[in-house]
Design an enzyme around this catalytic site. Structure first.
Site, short mmCIF file in Angstrom:
data_model
loop_
_atom_site.label_atom_id
_atom_site.label_comp_id
_atom_site.label_asym_id
_atom_site.label_seq_id
_atom_site.Cartn_x
_atom_site.Cartn_y
_atom_site.Cartn_z
N GLU A 44 56.43 -130.50 42.60
CA GLU A 44 55.39 -129.76 41.88
C GLU A 44 54.90 -128.58 42.71
OE1 GLU A 44 50.98 -130.88 39.97
OE2 GLU A 44 51.97 -132.23 41.39
N LYS A 110 52.55 -128.52 32.55
CA LYS A 110 51.94 -129.82 32.82
C LYS A 110 50.84 -130.10 31.80
CE LYS A 110 49.83 -132.38 36.70
NZ LYS A 110 49.42 -132.25 38.13
N TYR A 116 39.94 -135.62 39.56
CA TYR A 116 39.23 -136.71 40.23
C TYR A 116 39.71 -136.77 41.67
CZ TYR A 116 43.71 -138.93 39.22
OH TYR A 116 45.05 -139.20 39.13
N CYS A 146 54.02 -134.67 37.78
CA CYS A 146 53.06 -135.53 38.47
C CYS A 146 52.23 -136.40 37.53
CB CYS A 146 52.16 -134.68 39.38
SG CYS A 146 51.37 -135.64 40.71
N SER A 173 52.25 -135.89 45.13
CA SER A 173 51.40 -137.09 45.11
C SER A 173 50.87 -137.35 46.51
CB SER A 173 52.22 -138.29 44.62
OG SER A 173 51.43 -139.45 44.54
N LEU A 324 39.79 -136.65 77.09
CA LEU A 324 40.25 -138.01 77.37
C LEU A 324 39.14 -138.79 78.07
CD1 LEU A 324 43.89 -137.33 78.65
CD2 LEU A 324 43.14 -137.93 76.34
N SER A 325 38.67 -139.82 77.41
CA SER A 325 37.54 -140.61 77.94
C SER A 325 37.96 -141.91 78.57
CB SER A 325 36.56 -140.91 76.80
OG SER A 325 37.16 -141.81 75.87
N GLY A 326 39.23 -142.29 78.40
CA GLY A 326 39.65 -143.62 78.83
C GLY A 326 39.41 -144.69 77.78
N GLY A 327 39.07 -144.26 76.54
CA GLY A 327 38.85 -145.18 75.43
C GLY A 327 40.00 -145.15 74.44
N ASP A 329 40.06 -144.38 71.17
CA ASP A 329 40.12 -143.29 70.20
C ASP A 329 40.87 -142.09 70.76
OD1 ASP A 329 38.66 -144.74 68.30
OD2 ASP A 329 36.76 -144.10 69.16
N ASN A 406 22.80 -137.01 74.15
CA ASN A 406 23.51 -136.02 73.36
C ASN A 406 23.80 -134.74 74.14
OD1 ASN A 406 23.63 -137.67 71.13
ND2 ASN A 406 21.82 -136.81 70.15
#
Length: 578
Positions: A44, A110, A116, A146, A173, A324-327, A329, A406
């Site tokens: 598409e 189409k 949505y 589609c 898709s 890089l935090s060592g965690g 994530d 913070n």
């Protein structure tokens, strides 16, 4: 034997790259023709790329798309081509060009325009009103786009009832975790309900927050899978369709005609001649290619890799920088980035503070060594002390609180952006969905970045993906100590995530219910969760919307991601649970 050799070209188009898209399309036309295909289909809106969004409001964009179509028509010799583009009449249409022997034979518009989730097609396009049947190499083919195939009595049924033996759907898709299972069940049902071969050609690649997973498939008229392309990779899938079996199956099962049934769309089914039957001798059937589906964690990981690669490369960045935090994530984001871009394009910045555990920098350095990436270490103590000194008079007679925490996160964000400016590296944000959902993030601090790789990945899934990547590597690519350590932002002495949030094993199911399933507080409490906890989590989600609006874009991997999927007002007095 009545046969059609079809090629499904699941390509990675780039929005607005008409020159590159035409080159990619032409290459696949040549490959399909060399393989003896009668018909090659593309996804598409393959010509302009999907989704083009408000570029569709620019006349120059539509003109460029139409000029590109002319180039493809000229290149289509000795084969029929079905390809998505934007048609302009009195309105704009999400359209499909049917081409043969250097001529534009027909255009399909189409019919069903999704509006949505991540889709906004009614903002731009006018719906089509016709369901033609195209005779291609002597086979009656119903073509749709589609969303058209998702209606069980929509265009596919209209075309099959009018004599179409093959239903070809070209699609873009978008991926989310597990979607291919649901999609294939639907396509198999369309095949059996209409006693027709169903061929589905899907887009592949990353576009901003969306990833398209490919996985193009073909089902025979009995709902049997007869071909599947790879997921998350470009591929030209070629298969021979035994169209004769459709005729025999329909003779034996007259129920497919469904006389008198109520159809979703009432559109004419004109017959359009595209190409005559082949005159050469029958060909030997090609062997079936059915690529196995990826396992759950593997598909998510590959989606993250593809989304990251395309976002960085398509936007012209020479590399990335990650704090890089060592965690877990930042470790997962670094691993994804290396798999997407290669170690030479990935850089790590280690920024210890007075509150960082001594092992954090060691873990980050070990990860970098395992990944083969270069790191820089810039302690934040001097900058932090300078901030505190500058604010000492204003903060006099106040106690340290989250403000001082913070400040550290914002210093780190500033350092990352400094390296980004100096060297042209995009900052990859490392926040996960659990943190983003609850606002457990610092605006202009750890929320800084150009792209949020795991923005839609819940924390519990982060752990699974780290273990998956280690299993793939055959060793602890991400140090086991990183995966097993207690999560902490390390912004104050002895800090743990659980000081603010419930255990992630408890939090993530509540977020799933509240964010992705739109369940109310009372419904979630009825599932057995503590009322006070559910109310707290819901409130954290609601009051953090203003933060999420300022977050970088990130890869969608769940059915409902923040951003394009979930659109909540920032200003609202409505609160679940009072």
């Amino acid at each position: 034997m009545k046969q059609l050799r079809i090629a499904l070209a699941q390509i990675n188009s780039t929005v607005g790259d008409f020159k590159g898209n035409v080159r990619l399309i032409t290459e696949n036309i040549l490959k399909a023709r060399a393989a003896g295909a009668d018909l090659v289909a593309f996804p598409e809106l393959a010509i302009p790329g999907y989704p083009p969004e408000d570029l569709l409001l620019k006349s120059s964009f539509i003109d460029a798309n139409l000029r590109a179509l002319e180039e493809i028509v000229t290149a289509s010799k000795g084969i029929s081509v079905v390809i998505g583009f934007v048609d302009r009449k009195e309105e704009l249409y999400n359209a499909t060009a049917i081409i043969h022997e250097g001529k534009l034979a027909s255009i399909y518009h189409k019919i069903y325009l999704p509006n949505y989730g991540v889709f906004d097609e009614k903002r731009y396009f006018h719906p089509g009103s016709s369901c033609p049947i195209y005779e291609i190499s002597g086979v009656n083919v119903g073509i749709s786009v589609c969303e058209d195939i998702w209606y069980d009595t929509g265009p596919a049924t209209v075309q099959a009832s009018g004599g179409a033996e093959v239903i070809l759907n070209i699609s873009a898709s978008p991926y989310h975790h597990g979607k291919h299972h649901f999609r294939e069940r639907m396509l198999g049902a369309r095949a059996t309900d209409n006693v027709a071969i169903v061929a589905f050609c899907n887009l592949v690649g990353g576009q901003d927050e969306l990833v398209f997973d490919g996985g193009s498939v073909i089902f025979d008229e009995q709902g049997n899978l007869i071909a599947r392309a790879r997921q998350f990779e470009e591929e030209l899938l070629i298969a021979d369709l035994d169209v004769e079996s459709v005729f025999h199956s329909r003779l034996q099962d007259p129920r497919w005609r469904k006389e008198g049934q109520q159809l979703e769309c009432d559109c004419p089914t004109d017959r359009i001649m595209v190409s005559a039957p082949r005159q050469d001798s029958p060909r030997a059937m090609l062997p079936k290619q059915i690529t196995p589906l990826l396992e759950s964690d593997s598909e998510v990981y590959k989606a993250l890799v593809l989304g990251t690669r395309d976002y960085i490369l398509k936007n012209g960045f020479g590399g990335v920088i990650i704090g890089l935090s060592g965690g877990v994530d930042s470790s997962l984001v670094a691993a994804v980035a290396v798999d997407a871009l290669g170690p030479k394009s990935v850089h790590g910045l280690i920024m210890p503070s007075r509150f960082s555990a001594p092992l954090s920098a060691d873990y980050a350095a070990k990860l970098a060594t395992n990944l083969g990436i270069k790191t820089f270490t810039v302690p934040i103590e001097k900058a932090y002390t300078a901030y505190l000194d500058s604010l000492s008079e204003v903060f006099r007679d106040t106690k340290p609180d989250v403000t001082e925490e913070n400040i550290q996160a914002r210093i780190r964000g500033t350092l990352l952006m400094a390296l980004s400016n100096k060297f042209g590296w995009m900052v990859l944000n490392t926040g996960n969905k659990s943190e983003v959902a609850t606002g457990y993030t610092t605006l202009y601090g750890d929320m800084a970045g150009g792209y949020a790789v795991i923005k839609d990945v819940p924390k519990t899934l982060v752990y699974r993906l780290c273990r998956y990547r280690n299993n793939q590597a055959g060793f602890d690519l991400i140090p086991d100590a990183v995966i097993n350590r207690v999560p902490s932002a390390e912004l104050r002495p002895g800090q743990k995530d659980t000081d603010t949030l419930p255990e992630y094993e408890v939090l993530d199911p509540i977020l799933l219910a509240y964010v992705e399933e739109d369940k109310g507080v009372e419904q979630i409490i009825a599932q057995g969760y503590e009322p006070e906890l559910v109310v707290k989590v819901a409130r954290l989600v609601d009051v953090s919307e203003y933060k999420r609006r300022q977050a970088p874009p990130g890869i969608k991997i769940t059915p409902k991601a923040f951003g394009r999927d979930r659109r909540e007002p920032i200003t609202s007095k409505f609160r679940e649970g009072g």
